[in-house]
Motif scaffolding. Structure first.
Motif, PDB file in Angstrom:
ATOM      1  N   SER A  53       0.832  -1.202   0.000  1.00 38.31           N
ATOM      2  CA  SER A  53       0.000   0.000   0.000  1.00 38.31           C
ATOM      3  C   SER A  53       0.869   1.255   0.000  1.00 38.31           C
ATOM      4  O   SER A  53       1.991   1.254   0.502  1.00 38.31           O
ATOM      5  CB  SER A  53      -0.926   0.012   1.217  1.00 38.31           C
ATOM      6  N   GLY A  58      -3.005   2.169   2.807  1.00 39.58           N
ATOM      7  CA  GLY A  58      -4.091   1.207   2.932  1.00 39.58           C
ATOM      8  C   GLY A  58      -5.386   1.772   3.470  1.00 39.58           C
ATOM      9  O   GLY A  58      -6.377   1.049   3.576  1.00 39.58           O
ATOM     10  N   VAL A 108      -6.110  -0.983  -0.626  1.00 37.13           N
ATOM     11  CA  VAL A 108      -5.422   0.019  -1.435  1.00 37.13           C
ATOM     12  C   VAL A 108      -5.762   1.405  -0.894  1.00 37.13           C
ATOM     13  O   VAL A 108      -6.892   1.668  -0.479  1.00 37.13           O
ATOM     14  CB  VAL A 108      -5.822  -0.099  -2.927  1.00 37.13           C
TER      15      VAL A 108
END
Length: 357
Positions: A2, A34, A192
């Motif tokens: 991430s 993230g 993500v």
């Protein structure tokens, strides 16, 4: 892995009739790897411009953008590995859903076998029923189905960052709830870093791990729902954010005492005399017949199925406030009530909005 997004001193201006308009003013923002941040604010506050700057679709006049430690300020959207989902879906109408997902790989002449594998993986991520959509053109799909395809086209490229520009605003109420749940599940699974722009508070709260409040090109405050509601930075945040938002009454402070109509509230700290806004949450108000403040209910927001409802009350000086009640409590429009100010109050300067208490 991430990506952490960091914006440093981002400023973006536009020229209009020989006047410089600030779309973004010296924005500093850190989005943890993230996590999803919901950017919330009124129309025209700069939300979409901020998204375009992060994507590389707009270049800021000043400032830098970092993905982890890499300065991406001069990189194109493709080089930043951005995935973006728009309000209007932006699907290719002459291709089936499968073609919409495959298109970026056709451009790069990726073998069909590899493309099919990527589509299968994406369909698995997007859940039950997505494979059924693959052989249909956009005109054969509902709004919610089109948005699922648009999201699929975004994630199939395995983006470093996902950006959403009011993606659910074209859906009806029921579809918004369904698609919102699917999208949140996807973001949790995909892990993500994402930026979600919306003007809908329910969406912002449901989707975002963090919420950023914007106004006039500035990010005023960033935090969780509880952090922002319980500790608003200024009167704009207090009046704009929350379900319901904070009540604000115009008052004066004289000799460190709040003066509101014929009521006097002593303060524990020395505060300069002047005009202020007295704030308090509707959930903290207790209705009782002996209360010194009186008003009349003119609207009740909520249904019998809701855990709580909100009474909209007009006070004797024609100002209005909102009081949150539990579902078992019965009140009716036109009913007169009385209450006392809660113990927990906030105080903001009337002109600047700065929080004092």
């Amino acid at each position: 892995m991430s990506i952490e997004i960091r914006l440093e001193n981002i400023t973006k201006t536009f020229k209009a009739k020989n006047e410089t308009i600030y779309a973004l003013k010296n924005i500093n923002l850190n989005i943890p790897a993230g996590k999803t941040i919901s950017i919330l604010g009124p129309s025209g506050c700069g939300k979409t411009t901020l998204l375009k700057v992060i994507a590389g679709l707009e270049k800021p006049d000043e400032g830098k953008i970092f993905f982890n430690s890499e300065d991406v300020s001069e990189l194109s959207p493709y080089e930043r590995r951005i995935g973006m989902v728009f309000q209007n879906y932006a699907l290719y109408p002459h291709y089936k859903a499968r073609g919409n997902l495959a298109f970026p790989f056709w451009i790069k002449k990726v073998p069909e076998k590899e493309i099919d594998e990527k589509i299968r993986e994406t369909a698995k991520i997007l859940g039950v029923g997505f494979e059924y959509l693959l052989d249909k053109k956009p005109k054969e799909l509902s709004g919610g189905e089109q948005q699922r395809v648009a999201i699929g086209r975004c994630i199939i490229r395995n983006p470093s960052v996902m950006l959403f520009d009011e993606p659910l605003s074209n859906l009806d109420a029921k579809l918004r709830v369904i698609t919102r749940a699917q999208l949140k599940k996807l973001l949790v699974t995909f892990n993500v870093t994402s930026v979600y722009v919306t003007h809908d508070q329910t969406e912002a709260i449901s989707i975002g791990d963090l919420i950023g409040i914007m106004n006039n090109g500035e990010i005023i405050q960033v935090g969780t729902y509880e952090e922002i509601v319980n500790n608003p930075k200024n009167s704009f945040v207090a009046s704009f954010f929350g379900k319901p938002s904070m009540n604000l009454l115009e008052v004066k402070v004289i000799n460190s005492q709040i003066m509101w109509r014929d009521k006097t509230i002593p303060l524990d700290k020395k505060i300069e005399d002047g005009e202020y806004l007295l704030g308090f949450h509707g959930k903290d108000v207790e209705i009782n017949p002996n209360g010194e403040i009186k008003g009349e209910i003119y609207f009740i927001d909520g249904t019998p199925a809701d855990i709580s409802k909100v009474l909209h009350v007009q006070l004797e000086d024609n100002s209005s406030i909102k009081i949150e009640i539990k579902s078992g409590e019965i009140y009716r429009c036109g009913e007169k009530i009385a209450f006392s100010l809660p113990k927990k109050i906030y105080l903001f300067k009337k002109n600047s909005g700065e929080r004092i208490l």
